[in-house]
Scaffold this motif. Structure first.
Motif, PDB file in Angstrom:
ATOM      1  N   THR A   1       0.837  -1.203   0.000  1.00 27.65           N
ATOM      2  CA  THR A   1       0.000   0.000   0.000  1.00 27.65           C
ATOM      3  C   THR A   1       0.872   1.253   0.000  1.00 27.65           C
ATOM      4  N   ARG A   2       0.391   2.286  -0.678  1.00 26.84           N
ATOM      5  CA  ARG A   2       1.100   3.571  -0.719  1.00 26.84           C
ATOM      6  C   ARG A   2       0.525   4.583   0.255  1.00 26.84           C
TER       7      ARG A   2
ATOM      8  N   THR B   1       6.917  -0.196  -2.786  1.00 25.87           N
ATOM      9  CA  THR B   1       5.588  -0.790  -2.705  1.00 25.87           C
ATOM     10  C   THR B   1       5.397  -1.714  -3.895  1.00 25.87           C
ATOM     11  N   TYR B   2       5.026  -2.961  -3.618  1.00 28.66           N
ATOM     12  CA  TYR B   2       4.778  -3.879  -4.731  1.00 28.66           C
ATOM     13  C   TYR B   2       3.429  -3.535  -5.337  1.00 28.66           C
ATOM     14  N   ARG B   3       3.415  -3.166  -6.640  1.00 29.72           N
ATOM     15  CA  ARG B   3       2.204  -2.668  -7.278  1.00 29.72           C
ATOM     16  C   ARG B   3       1.722  -3.535  -8.434  1.00 29.72           C
ATOM     17  N   GLN B   4       2.463  -4.602  -8.760  1.00 28.37           N
ATOM     18  CA  GLN B   4       2.002  -5.485  -9.821  1.00 28.37           C
ATOM     19  C   GLN B   4       0.836  -6.344  -9.308  1.00 28.37           C
TER      20      GLN B   4
ATOM     21  N   ALA C   1      -5.330  -4.965  -2.796  1.00 29.32           N
ATOM     22  CA  ALA C   1      -3.962  -5.238  -3.218  1.00 29.32           C
ATOM     23  C   ALA C   1      -3.801  -6.615  -3.852  1.00 29.32           C
TER      24      ALA C   1
END
Length: 417
Positions: A278-279, A313-316, A342
């Motif tokens: 999360t950002r 932040t892992y966004r994939q 997410a």
């Protein structure tokens, strides 16, 4: 309201201490004091009476003669185990056991079954277990346990105060029966199609141990895979998860496998993992404290937040895999991923362990008790135990020959544009 120890959010005990000394004596007054303390703490603080069909007020009279026969610590443990069975709640547990104690569900179970339309149906079998190796498959009907018709065995395990058992009670009792007791052979009769067959499962407790807390793999098409073994209460997992995520930073998608987390954990580890996805700071879980409302008439509830953490932040796209052996904090973590949008959750319904637990100790024997005192919800208001994965697997999916059906579905999800 009696003060209990501080809540250990979503903590479940994977194994209940050591076996009690068989000849350890206990006086009638001490047994009565511990019995009364357990009954009172449950009466004042248990969070899930409302959906229960338990008549807790009737319990002291129903067990009066049993209490009079308690002579040893082992006798007392057996009696208190039967008392907690009245709640038909796998999250209400003693932290001590004996060689004859029932195995805990889900951590000590290898067969998940449900009471459906008057029949006992297997809905999942634990991966890597003796039950799986014996050929038991989802969809099989259970006919008997240790030569006792299953309906009779299930009825015998239901609490004395429960006068009108529903399918939720019968399903809990069915799973408890099939899990068996420590170090006792289980002989189970099944029906699959027109075939009736019997299998014997070994007496020793089945402990599925792993050398590491995490399993990390690279899958085809640049997909990362992280499997958490039963370690969500171990803060060393945080650094190891960070290293695994760094390894997968450039992947096109990620699979987080929570199918081996029956023993619970704590929110520190869960928030640490969620914080990498999360950002912004945002809620991931809702709590309600029923005993305060019972005592004051004023409802108390709050949202627990997750905060961004780590160097990136892992966004994939991500998929979280769950099963009936995803329990307690594993369930909370899966719901958290869903709440913060997410990941897609794929699998069967989870263990359905109720609430967040508090730990207290009985005054004479010092036996520990874990009791659900907080109700837990998805941030959308859905009870945690009612959560259904978006990518729910059917019995047909689980019985399809070939590759792991969870991974197959997860890769299908990640392949979508």
């Amino acid at each position: 309201m009696r003060c209990i120890a501080a809540v250990l959010a979503t903590l479940a005990i994977a194994s209940c201490g050591g076996a009690a000394p068989a000849q350890s004596g206990i006086t009638p007054a001490a047994a009565q004091a511990d019995f009364d303390a357990l009954w009172r703490d449950v009466d004042e603080n248990y969070a899930y009476f409302k959906p229960r069909v338990t008549d807790w007020s009737a319990v002291p009279a129903l067990y009066k003669s049993d209490l009079a026969r308690v002579k040893t610590r082992s006798d007392l443990i057996a009696l208190l185990e039967r008392l907690l069975d009245e709640l038909y709640d796998g999250h209400a547990q003693l932290t001590a056991n004996t060689a004859d104690s029932p195995r805990l569900v889900p951590s000590g179970a290898d067969i998940w079954a449900e009471w459906q339309s008057g029949r006992a149906i297997v809905t999942e079998v634990r991966n890597g277990s003796d039950a799986q190796r014996s050929g038991i498959q989802p969809g099989a009907e259970v006919l008997a346990f240790d030569a006792v018709p299953i309906e009779q065995a299930v009825r015998a395990r239901i609490g004395r105060s429960i006068r009108a058992a529903d399918d939720a009670v019968r399903s809990w009792s069915l799973r408890a029966v099939l899990a068996g007791h420590h170090d006792q052979l289980r002989r189970i009769q099944f029906k699959t199609g027109d075939t009736v067959w019997i299998t014997s499962l070994p007496a020793p407790d089945q402990v599925i141990e792993h050398e590491t807390r995490l399993e990390v793999r690279d899958l085809p098409n640049n997909i990362g895979y992280i499997r958490v073994h039963d370690s969500l209460g171990d803060q060393r997992l945080i650094g190891e998860f960070d290293a695994a995520l760094a390894h997968h930073q450039a992947t096109a998608g990620l699979i987080l496998d929570l199918r081996d987390t029956p023993g619970g954990g704590n929110t520190t580890v869960a928030r640490a993992i969620l914080g990498r996805f999360t950002r912004t700071e945002q809620p991931y879980q809702k709590h309600v404290l029923p005993n305060e409302e019972r005592d004051t008439g004023v409802r108390r509830s709050w949202l627990e937040l997750v905060t961004p953490r780590g160097p990136f932040t892992y966004r994939q796209p991500a998929v979280v895999l769950v099963s009936h052996w995803t329990g307690s904090m594993g369930e909370g973590l899966a719901l958290g991923f869903d709440a913060i949008n997410a990941a897609t959750i794929v699998g069967t319904p989870m263990a359905g362990l109720l609430g967040a637990t508090s730990h207290f100790e009985l005054p004479q024997s010092h036996i520990g008790v874990n009791l659900p005192v907080e109700r837990l919800f998805h941030v959308n208001g859905t009870p945690r135990e009612d959560f259904v994965p978006t990518g729910r697997l059917t019995l047909a999916d689980l019985n399809r020959p070939g590759d792991d059906p969870w991974l197959v579905r997860a890769l299908q999800v990640l392949a979508k544009p």
